[in-house]
Design an enzyme around this catalytic site. Sequence first.
Site, PDB file in Angstrom:
ATOM      1  N   LYS A   1       0.835  -1.206   0.000  1.00 23.38           N
ATOM      2  CA  LYS A   1       0.000   0.000   0.000  1.00 23.38           C
ATOM      3  C   LYS A   1       0.871   1.257   0.000  1.00 23.38           C
ATOM      4  O   LYS A   1       0.591   2.222  -0.711  1.00 23.38           O
ATOM      5  CB  LYS A   1      -0.947  -0.022   1.205  1.00 23.38           C
TER       6      LYS A   1
ATOM      7  N   GLN B   1      -4.327  -1.827   9.722  1.00 24.24           N
ATOM      8  CA  GLN B   1      -4.250  -3.130   9.067  1.00 24.24           C
ATOM      9  C   GLN B   1      -4.850  -4.212   9.969  1.00 24.24           C
ATOM     10  O   GLN B   1      -4.430  -4.374  11.110  1.00 24.24           O
ATOM     11  CB  GLN B   1      -2.789  -3.461   8.728  1.00 24.24           C
TER      12      GLN B   1
ATOM     13  N   ASP C   1     -10.745   2.763   4.608  1.00 22.94           N
ATOM     14  CA  ASP C   1     -10.953   1.321   4.508  1.00 22.94           C
ATOM     15  C   ASP C   1     -12.456   0.988   4.535  1.00 22.94           C
ATOM     16  O   ASP C   1     -12.853  -0.115   4.173  1.00 22.94           O
ATOM     17  CB  ASP C   1     -10.250   0.623   5.684  1.00 22.94           C
TER      18      ASP C   1
END
Lengths: 294, 294
Positions: free
Chosen positions: B54, B98, B121
């Site tokens: 990412k 994450q 996200d």
Amino acid sequence: MTAEIIDGKKIAEKVREEVRQGVAKMKEETGYVPGLATVRVGEDPASATYVRMKQRMCETLGINSFGHTFPEDATQEEVETLVSELNANPSVNGILVQLPLPGHLDEEAILNSIDLAKDVDGFHPVNIGRLAMKGRDPLFIPCTPYGCIRLLEESGVQISGAEAVIVGRSNIVGLPVAMLLQKANATVTICHSRTKDLAEHTRNADIVIAAIGRREMITGDMLKPGAAVIDVGINQKEDASRKRGYRLVGDVDFESAKEVAGKITPVPGGVGPMTIAMLMANTLRAAQIAQDEN
Amino acid sequence: MTAEIIDGKKIAEKVREEVRQGVAKMKEETGYVPGLATVRVGEDPASATYVRMKQRMCETLGINSFGHTFPEDATQEEVETLVSELNANPSVNGILVQLPLPGHLDEEAILNSIDLAKDVDGFHPVNIGRLAMKGRDPLFIPCTPYGCIRLLEESGVQISGAEAVIVGRSNIVGLPVAMLLQKANATVTICHSRTKDLAEHTRNADIVIAAIGRREMITGDMLKPGAAVIDVGINQKEDASRKRGYRLVGDVDFESAKEVAGKITPVPGGVGPMTIAMLMANTLRAAQIAQDEN
């Protein structure tokens, strides 16, 4: 074959009796009396009736009720300020903002301002988010969907592994009931006005939840023999034999459906009585959570 | 018949090019450079790889990236404190925590602490709640489900009115993709391990999303001729001809499925490349929202 009638009045009375006893026990053991605050904006007669019914039910079960009414032109700030006060008020366990709100108010922001621990209607966006997610549980389940599930459970309908078809996808019933059935391990299909062949879906369903708001649209030939049918619809149908000129019917054509279904809710007397009963159950639960924290 | 292959690499490159141009335009017009902060806890090698991918993609597209790594035993407070700092930091438009987090951390509370306007996200409970509700739109759509929808759209698959079957009900893919397809007016069925007859569902589906995490379990005989098949699975399969001893396969048996399906994503090179591309698109969008507010 004639279906077993799922008696919503009787099951709602059972729920209310549980609440009555829970409230009495709390009062006896701690001296605390649960409280529900209602917030209504404007003069919509249906909303006024619903709120009045909820307040009366509180009285009947020994729950304090606190009514708040704003004029139609109340501002966002006025409503949110009241909600903050109610959030901070230890006598209030549940806050019910009666929907729909007038169009100039931001409904989501108002629902969002309710303390999650007092969201007895279950419409706080975080509660809905939790309802949608695996491994997370909402503090409160929205009352009508909760009532549908309780009707199925009390009637001995097996949800896990069942094929469930929800007809209608409203925020208040269709979508949350779909999430609840899915969490309970049913295989869920959500049908709606754009569904190409509704009957093909309903004919394969062990459980049908009708919540589309169209009078008697689900007929017996659309059902699988033995299916459990929960009819959330409330529609008026002309009936000259009644004083008011109509009677209430559901989204299911009861006469043909009861010859095919295994279990079915009538309208009225099915889902209707459950909604307020589940609100009372949620209010008691909110009080229990608040007491446990003290 | 052999299905048209949906080329995820090519479509992801198209998305990245849109982001690259959007970033360049913003930089030119306002001098502002979008930024993505990543938060990782512990030493899980897969998580470390994902975060690194990412960050590299950010660099490639001209987005600033800010990496934060905690040891495995980081406390809830430490992680939430960092998130608040990132919420307040005007150089950071997106915050990516994450997942999975180590078991001692309260994942929902951490996701909840992210500013809704930086939740690139899309896993903030309020964003998920909005995704589930009619008439409400999340600020950000979770990246993999968003990628699935984009693949369908770019391939000219008609979603409205289609019968869609989702196999798998994870919070990360199955549930949000079901909500997205439902919002786009598909008739959606969510199948899972408790579904009695999976093939009966998939055989009636115009769109199949396979996200159950079981190697090659959806075979050609389970598909409707001409169906669009999106394969989210990534599984290892022994393959002596490969240096590492295995190759990657999806949840769909590609060889038999491509003879029946109308359009199908390969694994790898289908959904995989889309996830990071959509994260970049969400980060640019977050920067645009922040700029519009200034």
